[in-house]
Design a protein around this motif. Structure first.
Motif, PDB file in Angstrom:
ATOM      1  N   CYS A  96     127.336 156.861 -11.568  1.00  0.00           N
ATOM      2  CA  CYS A  96     126.234 156.469 -10.695  1.00  0.00           C
ATOM      3  C   CYS A  96     125.750 157.666  -9.897  1.00  0.00           C
ATOM      4  N   LEU A 100     122.726 156.236  -5.100  1.00  0.00           N
ATOM      5  CA  LEU A 100     122.597 154.820  -5.471  1.00  0.00           C
ATOM      6  C   LEU A 100     123.915 154.039  -5.484  1.00  0.00           C
ATOM      7  N   ILE A 144     123.835 154.918 -13.889  1.00  0.00           N
ATOM      8  CA  ILE A 144     122.835 154.331 -13.000  1.00  0.00           C
ATOM      9  C   ILE A 144     122.129 155.484 -12.306  1.00  0.00           C
ATOM     10  N   TYR A 146     118.114 157.195 -10.702  1.00  0.00           N
ATOM     11  CA  TYR A 146     116.823 156.913 -10.079  1.00  0.00           C
ATOM     12  C   TYR A 146     115.648 157.168 -11.019  1.00  0.00           C
ATOM     13  N   ALA A 254     116.079 151.813  -9.504  1.00  0.00           N
ATOM     14  CA  ALA A 254     117.343 152.206 -10.139  1.00  0.00           C
ATOM     15  C   ALA A 254     117.350 151.716 -11.578  1.00  0.00           C
TER      16      ALA A 254
END
Length: 315
Positions: A96, A100, A144, A146, A254
């Motif tokens: 990630c 986020l 994950i 942006y 996201a």
């Protein structure tokens, strides 16, 4: 075939340079050149053309990209599955982006513990480009991020249509002042839009590249700053923070990124968990504020293919 040959080939493809590939692999440029030579001899084809600009793929090299990715991904999956602890059927690795992870990754771990206890889990937090490189190479199952760039062999799925909103500890919700403004670096797009909307806040006393750090500092000493709406919602409801009326909002979505040929018997529960916790985050009651003014732009990544779950999408 030595898997390092395929890894070296893919690193050169990613950075278009033998020199940069050597730096990222922590080997000498001579070693990189030797690996490419070995690979070309094994395939009987020239893979790269070297020039002053770096290295570009030949037609044969372009054809080999997909095969090299498959080789590395299969090897990494096999290596990871050999490390699965007793009582678990498979391992899922999720990376990630730093901005986020909170609270999305924590909520996901709790969801998986309850709904998919047969899976072993490993999570990592890091820089988006590095994480995306690893999912392309098969060392991570899901990332994950942006604003992920579309890459061959990867799928991009929208998880959350998040916003960055301007909040203040002052009840009046007045425009921020340089002396008490906390600037969080939410990426290049945000920086460009922020400088247009608030040129007077281009130089402030406190800035941070980590959203949670900036928020905790703001709550402790007071001031104003842009933060993710889903994260500051509870602080607004508790009266600790207040939306600044009329301030611009910046989109900060996201996305989940994973291999197109991934084993969905393993990834399906993990993706279901991400969709579930993301859906809960965005389905909470909206905060009533004055109409926002100014830029509200951030389209999906160029060339990305957002899945049907769009209807169900730095803290």
């Amino acid at each position: 075939m030595d898997i390092n040959l395929a890894r070296t080939f893919l690193e050169i493809v990613a950075c278009h340079s033998f020199v940069q590939a050597a730096e990222r692999l922590h080997v000498t440029q001579t070693a990189v050149s030797a690996r490419v030579k070995t690979l070309e001899e094994m395939l009987g084809r020239q893979l790269f053309v070297r020039n002053k600009a770096g290295a570009s793929l030949t037609p044969a090299g372009e054809q080999f990209v997909r095969h090299a990715m498959t080789l590395v991904q299969v090897w990494e999956r096999a290596r990871q599955q050999m490390a699965v602890p007793p009582g678990r059927r498979a391992l899922v690795t999720v990376g990630c982006e730093i901005s986020l992870w909170h609270p999305l990754l924590v909520d996901w771990l709790l969801w998986m513990r309850k709904s998919a206890p047969d899976l072993a889990l490993r999570t990592e937090v890091g820089l988006a480009e590095e994480l995306l490189e690893r999912v392309a190479h098969g060392t991570l199952d899901i990332v994950i991020a942006y604003a992920p760039r579309q890459r061959p062999g990867l799928r991009i799925e929208l998880l959350i249509e998040e916003k960055l909103v301007l909040v203040s500890t002052a009840p009046g919700g007045q425009a921020p002042q340089t002396a008490d403004y906390v600037y969080v670096d939410w990426g290049r797009e945000f920086a460009a839009q922020h400088s247009l909307a608030f040129p007077e806040l281009s130089s402030v006393g406190v800035s941070s590249s980590l959203g949670p750090l900036g928020l905790e500092y703001l709550l402790a000493v007071g001031g104003a700053g842009f933060f993710r709406q889903n994260v500051v919602r509870k602080h607004i409801q508790e009266g600790r923070l207040h939306r600044v009326a009329g301030a611009p909002e910046f989109l900060y979505p996201a996305y989940a990124v994973y291999a197109a040929d991934a084993d969905m018997t393993v990834l399906a529960p993990a993706l279901a968990g991400l969709r579930s916790v993301a859906g809960k985050a965005t389905s909470r009651p909206r905060i009533a504020t004055a109409p926002a003014k100014g830029p509200q732009v951030k389209p999906p990544p160029r060339g990305s293919s957002v899945s049907a779950s769009r209807r169900s999408r730095k803290l």
